[in-house]
Design a protein around this motif. Structure first.
Motif, PDB file in Angstrom:
ATOM      1  N   LEU A   1     146.262  77.260  17.857  1.00 13.90           N
ATOM      2  CA  LEU A   1     145.652  76.513  18.954  1.00 13.90           C
ATOM      3  C   LEU A   1     146.763  75.932  19.821  1.00 13.90           C
ATOM      4  CD1 LEU A   1     142.780  74.656  17.051  1.00 13.90           C
ATOM      5  CD2 LEU A   1     142.753  76.925  18.127  1.00 13.90           C
ATOM      6  N   ASP A   2     146.556  75.960  21.121  1.00 12.06           N
ATOM      7  CA  ASP A   2     147.575  75.552  22.082  1.00 12.06           C
ATOM      8  C   ASP A   2     148.069  74.133  21.785  1.00 12.06           C
ATOM      9  OD1 ASP A   2     149.181  75.044  24.239  1.00 12.06           O
ATOM     10  OD2 ASP A   2     147.666  75.483  25.763  1.00 12.06           O
ATOM     11  N   PRO A   3     149.356  73.968  21.418  1.00 12.19           N
ATOM     12  CA  PRO A   3     149.868  72.637  21.099  1.00 12.19           C
ATOM     13  C   PRO A   3     150.075  71.745  22.317  1.00 12.19           C
ATOM     14  CG  PRO A   3     151.632  74.251  20.976  1.00 12.19           C
ATOM     15  CD  PRO A   3     150.364  75.019  21.229  1.00 12.19           C
ATOM     16  N   SER A   4     150.010  72.331  23.521  1.00 12.94           N
ATOM     17  CA  SER A   4     150.241  71.535  24.724  1.00 12.94           C
ATOM     18  C   SER A   4     148.994  70.816  25.210  1.00 12.94           C
ATOM     19  CB  SER A   4     150.782  72.431  25.849  1.00 12.94           C
ATOM     20  OG  SER A   4     149.777  73.311  26.327  1.00 12.94           O
ATOM     21  N   LEU A   5     147.838  71.067  24.592  1.00  9.56           N
ATOM     22  CA  LEU A   5     146.609  70.389  24.993  1.00  9.56           C
ATOM     23  C   LEU A   5     146.679  68.910  24.619  1.00  9.56           C
ATOM     24  CD1 LEU A   5     143.911  72.955  23.799  1.00  9.56           C
ATOM     25  CD2 LEU A   5     144.832  72.694  26.106  1.00  9.56           C
TER      26      LEU A   5
ATOM     27  N   ASP B   1     137.784  71.885  19.951  1.00  6.35           N
ATOM     28  CA  ASP B   1     137.240  71.888  18.586  1.00  6.35           C
ATOM     29  C   ASP B   1     135.714  71.971  18.599  1.00  6.35           C
ATOM     30  OD1 ASP B   1     139.826  71.676  17.754  1.00  6.35           O
ATOM     31  OD2 ASP B   1     139.659  69.655  16.913  1.00  6.35           O
ATOM     32  N   LEU B   2     135.088  71.223  19.495  1.00  6.37           N
ATOM     33  CA  LEU B   2     133.633  71.232  19.575  1.00  6.37           C
ATOM     34  C   LEU B   2     133.110  72.609  19.984  1.00  6.37           C
ATOM     35  CD1 LEU B   2     132.985  67.764  21.266  1.00  6.37           C
ATOM     36  CD2 LEU B   2     132.507  68.399  18.888  1.00  6.37           C
ATOM     37  N   ARG B   3     133.772  73.232  20.939  1.00  3.65           N
ATOM     38  CA  ARG B   3     133.330  74.555  21.385  1.00  3.65           C
ATOM     39  C   ARG B   3     133.545  75.598  20.293  1.00  3.65           C
ATOM     40  NH1 ARG B   3     135.084  72.530  26.567  1.00  3.65           N
ATOM     41  NH2 ARG B   3     137.207  73.278  26.303  1.00  3.65           N
TER      42      ARG B   3
ATOM     43  N   CYS C   1     143.667  78.369  24.046  1.00  9.15           N
ATOM     44  CA  CYS C   1     143.624  77.119  24.796  1.00  9.15           C
ATOM     45  C   CYS C   1     142.220  76.762  25.270  1.00  9.15           C
ATOM     46  CB  CYS C   1     144.583  77.158  25.980  1.00  9.15           C
ATOM     47  SG  CYS C   1     144.217  78.424  27.217  1.00  9.15           S
ATOM     48  N   ASP C   2     141.268  77.698  25.179  1.00 12.35           N
ATOM     49  CA  ASP C   2     139.891  77.399  25.564  1.00 12.35           C
ATOM     50  C   ASP C   2     138.979  78.455  24.953  1.00 12.35           C
ATOM     51  OD1 ASP C   2     137.818  76.034  26.694  1.00 12.35           O
ATOM     52  OD2 ASP C   2     138.376  76.394  28.780  1.00 12.35           O
TER      53      ASP C   2
END
Length: 217
Positions: free
Chosen positions: A51-55, A64-66, A145-146
């Motif tokens: 998962l994108d660490p820059s978020l 996470d919810l999505r 990232c999404d």
């Protein structure tokens, strides 16, 4: 004269096609009852750099919810395939093999690629990909990232099964190219770190819609 930037902002399209590079995706469950994604799963993905660490924390919570709405799937395998897709798009774009590129991307992405390469040609510039593409483009990072769970178009839903999603992958790649001036024959080396995002649309489950890149930004 600088070449046109490689990251192309285009509108998303919603047509099915095939993306052979992503056939390694393996869902963990069938379309009727996808296994739930747990907090431990998300923590493991984050610890592994999937998962994108820059978020920021708000965007991380939203992601996470999505992902929980989508359910469990083989994210590591998907990202592995996305790296191959990134290289495939680069090669086909710079070799101007648009017919081969068409099944992998949406019509909007294909048109944006054509426009970019035409602008290079108007400047009498060309980037020869050659056989050493893997040496010229090194993907250092590929992380999600999404993510969105989509509702299939009615005319498509009857032909495909399971979960339809759009997954956005953020890439960081080291790229080095020789930009050739066709008028003089001179080649000028260019090296930079390319940061871009590709949105992949497709089905997570057997019998689902085939994968296609629908946005690059």
């Amino acid at each position: 004269r600088e070449p046109v930037p490689m990251a192309l902002r285009v509108a998303a399209a919603r047509l099915p096609a095939s993306l052979p590079r992503l056939r390694g995706l393996r869902p963990s469950s069938g379309p009727a009852a996808p296994e739930p994604l747990t907090a431990a799963d998300l923590r493991a993905w984050r610890d592994a750099g999937l998962l994108d660490p820059s978020l920021g924390w708000l965007r991380s919570i939203a992601l996470d919810l999505r992902l929980r709405a989508i359910g469990r799937f083989d994210l590591e395998g998907f990202l592995r395939g996305s790296r191959g897709a990134y290289l495939a798009v680069q090669r086909l774009m710079y070799e101007r093999r648009f017919d081969d590129l068409a099944p992998l991307v949406s019509p909007a992405v294909l048109q944006a690629v054509r426009t970019t390469m035409d602008e290079l040609a108007e400047q009498q510039l060309r980037i020869p990909a050659g056989d050493a593409l893997e040496d010229s483009v090194v993907v250092r990072e590929a992380s999600l990232c999404d993510a969105h769970l989509l509702e299939a178009d009615p005319e498509v839903a009857e032909a495909h099964e399971g979960r339809l999603v759009q997954l956005h992958v953020r890439f960081v790649a080291d790229e080095s190219w020789a930009v050739r001036d066709e008028a003089s024959g001179e080649e000028t080396p260019r090296a930079h770190v390319q940061r871009s995002t590709m949105a992949f649309r497709g089905g997570l489950d057997p019998g689902g819609e085939a994968w296609r890149i629908v946005d690059i930004y």
